[in-house]
Design an enzyme around this catalytic site. Structure first.
Site, PDB file in Angstrom:
ATOM      1  N   SER A   9       0.848  -1.192   0.000  1.00 57.19           N
ATOM      2  CA  SER A   9       0.000   0.000   0.000  1.00 57.19           C
ATOM      3  C   SER A   9       0.882   1.240   0.000  1.00 57.19           C
ATOM      4  O   SER A   9       1.636   1.485   0.952  1.00 57.19           O
ATOM      5  CB  SER A   9      -0.889   0.014   1.237  1.00 57.19           C
ATOM      6  OG  SER A   9      -1.445   1.309   1.368  1.00 57.19           O
ATOM      7  N   HIS A  34      -1.018  -1.052  -4.342  1.00 60.51           N
ATOM      8  CA  HIS A  34      -2.329  -0.717  -3.774  1.00 60.51           C
ATOM      9  C   HIS A  34      -2.363   0.783  -3.525  1.00 60.51           C
ATOM     10  O   HIS A  34      -1.472   1.337  -2.885  1.00 60.51           O
ATOM     11  CB  HIS A  34      -2.518  -1.499  -2.470  1.00 60.51           C
ATOM     12  CG  HIS A  34      -3.857  -1.343  -1.834  1.00 60.51           C
ATOM     13  ND1 HIS A  34      -4.954  -2.102  -2.193  1.00 60.51           N
ATOM     14  CD2 HIS A  34      -4.282  -0.511  -0.848  1.00 60.51           C
ATOM     15  CE1 HIS A  34      -5.990  -1.749  -1.455  1.00 60.51           C
ATOM     16  NE2 HIS A  34      -5.617  -0.784  -0.620  1.00 60.51           N
ATOM     17  N   ASP A  36      -4.514   3.862  -2.131  1.00 57.63           N
ATOM     18  CA  ASP A  36      -5.639   4.192  -1.246  1.00 57.63           C
ATOM     19  C   ASP A  36      -6.141   5.611  -1.481  1.00 57.63           C
ATOM     20  O   ASP A  36      -5.396   6.579  -1.303  1.00 57.63           O
ATOM     21  CB  ASP A  36      -5.208   4.050   0.216  1.00 57.63           C
ATOM     22  CG  ASP A  36      -5.077   2.596   0.637  1.00 57.63           C
ATOM     23  OD1 ASP A  36      -6.067   1.852   0.490  1.00 57.63           O
ATOM     24  OD2 ASP A  36      -3.992   2.211   1.103  1.00 57.63           O
ATOM     25  N   MET A  38      -8.782   8.369  -0.263  1.00 60.66           N
ATOM     26  CA  MET A  38      -9.662   8.765   0.849  1.00 60.66           C
ATOM     27  C   MET A  38     -10.116  10.197   0.646  1.00 60.66           C
ATOM     28  O   MET A  38      -9.326  11.045   0.199  1.00 60.66           O
ATOM     29  CB  MET A  38      -8.911   8.649   2.171  1.00 60.66           C
ATOM     30  CG  MET A  38      -8.316   7.266   2.394  1.00 60.66           C
ATOM     31  SD  MET A  38      -7.496   7.170   3.982  1.00 60.66           S
ATOM     32  CE  MET A  38      -6.749   5.542   3.861  1.00 60.66           C
ATOM     33  N   HIS A  68      -8.087   1.562  -4.464  1.00 67.33           N
ATOM     34  CA  HIS A  68      -9.064   1.294  -3.406  1.00 67.33           C
ATOM     35  C   HIS A  68      -9.774   2.608  -3.080  1.00 67.33           C
ATOM     36  O   HIS A  68      -9.214   3.463  -2.392  1.00 67.33           O
ATOM     37  CB  HIS A  68      -8.317   0.723  -2.186  1.00 67.33           C
ATOM     38  CG  HIS A  68      -9.193   0.463  -1.008  1.00 67.33           C
ATOM     39  ND1 HIS A  68      -8.688   0.188   0.245  1.00 67.33           N
ATOM     40  CD2 HIS A  68     -10.541   0.427  -0.877  1.00 67.33           C
ATOM     41  CE1 HIS A  68      -9.693  -0.008   1.087  1.00 67.33           C
ATOM     42  NE2 HIS A  68     -10.828   0.146   0.430  1.00 67.33           N
ATOM     43  N   MET A  70     -12.082   4.833  -1.168  1.00 64.12           N
ATOM     44  CA  MET A  70     -12.825   5.022   0.087  1.00 64.12           C
ATOM     45  C   MET A  70     -13.438   6.408  -0.010  1.00 64.12           C
ATOM     46  O   MET A  70     -13.030   7.352   0.686  1.00 64.12           O
ATOM     47  CB  MET A  70     -11.865   4.890   1.289  1.00 64.12           C
ATOM     48  CG  MET A  70     -11.409   3.463   1.518  1.00 64.12           C
ATOM     49  SD  MET A  70      -9.879   3.349   2.468  1.00 64.12           S
ATOM     50  CE  MET A  70      -8.674   3.581   1.176  1.00 64.12           C
ATOM     51  N   MET A 139     -11.613  -5.795   4.500  1.00 62.57           N
ATOM     52  CA  MET A 139     -10.879  -4.875   5.379  1.00 62.57           C
ATOM     53  C   MET A 139     -10.690  -5.534   6.748  1.00 62.57           C
ATOM     54  O   MET A 139     -11.655  -5.975   7.376  1.00 62.57           O
ATOM     55  CB  MET A 139     -11.665  -3.571   5.582  1.00 62.57           C
ATOM     56  CG  MET A 139     -11.830  -2.697   4.355  1.00 62.57           C
ATOM     57  SD  MET A 139     -10.290  -2.242   3.552  1.00 62.57           S
ATOM     58  CE  MET A 139      -9.429  -1.388   4.879  1.00 62.57           C
ATOM     59  N   ASP A 177      -6.814  -6.496   3.573  1.00 60.87           N
ATOM     60  CA  ASP A 177      -6.222  -5.160   3.672  1.00 60.87           C
ATOM     61  C   ASP A 177      -6.339  -4.625   5.091  1.00 60.87           C
ATOM     62  O   ASP A 177      -7.439  -4.394   5.585  1.00 60.87           O
ATOM     63  CB  ASP A 177      -6.961  -4.230   2.683  1.00 60.87           C
ATOM     64  CG  ASP A 177      -6.383  -2.823   2.644  1.00 60.87           C
ATOM     65  OD1 ASP A 177      -5.323  -2.580   3.243  1.00 60.87           O
ATOM     66  OD2 ASP A 177      -7.024  -1.962   1.997  1.00 60.87           O
TER      67      ASP A 177
END
Ligand code: DX5
Ligand code: ZN
Length: 224
Positions: A9, A34, A36, A38, A68, A70, A139, A177
């Site tokens: 990540s 990965h 992320d 957000m 990913h 979010m 998760m 994850d």
């Protein structure tokens, strides 16, 4: 890709040297990155968007990138990340007004589609979508921050999801994850995971290659 996929990540990488960090971790033996995303709304933190993903591609990163999301809403960012070079785009079903349409959109744009389940979310949320899925991301921490401890109930969720994936007969990757490290990666593989996201466990160490080799060593004894 290996049968087992190790996906560092980038959240735990040095953002000021992101291209070099991505290169370094791939040279060290990682299979996938990965990424992320957000939004300070769906989760209480703010990270990076499609421009940064595109910059990694322009920098020369060729490995698969697992985005990913979010974020809420999801559809506009699905479009933007597909253009920015994402390989997988994974979102949380609670964040989409129409999960089936969002999954279809990801495939239509030429990417692979994933759904992610929070520790509190039931596997029932996946039930109508097996034909549309390429990846399920379980998760094992509450999303929002790196460096949290693995929540053990994720193992049971992996086992349940593995049974459902096998029953679907589809080649869906099962990713875990949050809080993954050398000490617990084998337990998650035994429970059914085949794709492992690890941020702080890799980027906090002086040798990324050593951590990844130790993780692969842990996985060697397990047959899927
Ligand atoms: C958490 C993110 C994870 C996180 C994992 O919201 O989805 O991908 O970066 O970091 P570690 O491995 O440090 O728990
Ligand atoms: Zn993640």
């Amino acid at each position: 890709m290996h049968d087992y996929v190790i996906a560092p990540s980038l959240l735990a990488a040095d953002f000021a040297r992101l291209g070099e960090e991505a290169d370094a971790v791939l040279t060290a033996g990682a299979d996938m990155l990965h990424f992320d995303v957000m939004d300070n709304h769906f989760v209480p933190n703010l990270t990076v968007g499609p421009m940064v993903c595109e910059a990694l591609r322009r920098f020369g990163i060729k490995a698969p990138i697992d985005v990913h999301l979010m974020v809420q809403p999801v559809d506009r960012l699905i479009n933007d990340f597909a253009k920015a070079g994402a390989t997988f785009i994974t979102f949380h079903p609670e964040a989409s007004e129409n999960v089936s349409e969002s999954l279809a959109l990801i495939r239509r744009l030429g990417c692979k589609a994933g759904l992610s389940l929070n520790p509190e979310s039931s596997v029932d949320l996946l039930k109508n979508y097996w034909e549309q899925l390429d990846l399920v991301l379980i998760m094992s921490v509450n999303p929002g921050f790196g460096g949290q401890s693995f929540i053990p109930s994720a193992l049971e969720k992996l086992t349940q999801t593995r049974t459902l994936i096998n029953a679907s007969g589809r080649p869906i990757r099962l990713s875990i994850d949050g809080g993954i490290k050398v000490e617990n990666i084998a337990a998650t593989a035994k429970a059914g995971a085949d794709t492992f996201v690890a941020g702080s466990a890799i980027f906090s160490q002086p040798s990324y290659a050593n951590v990844i080799a130790e993780m692969r060593n842990q996985l060697k004894s397990i047959c899927i």
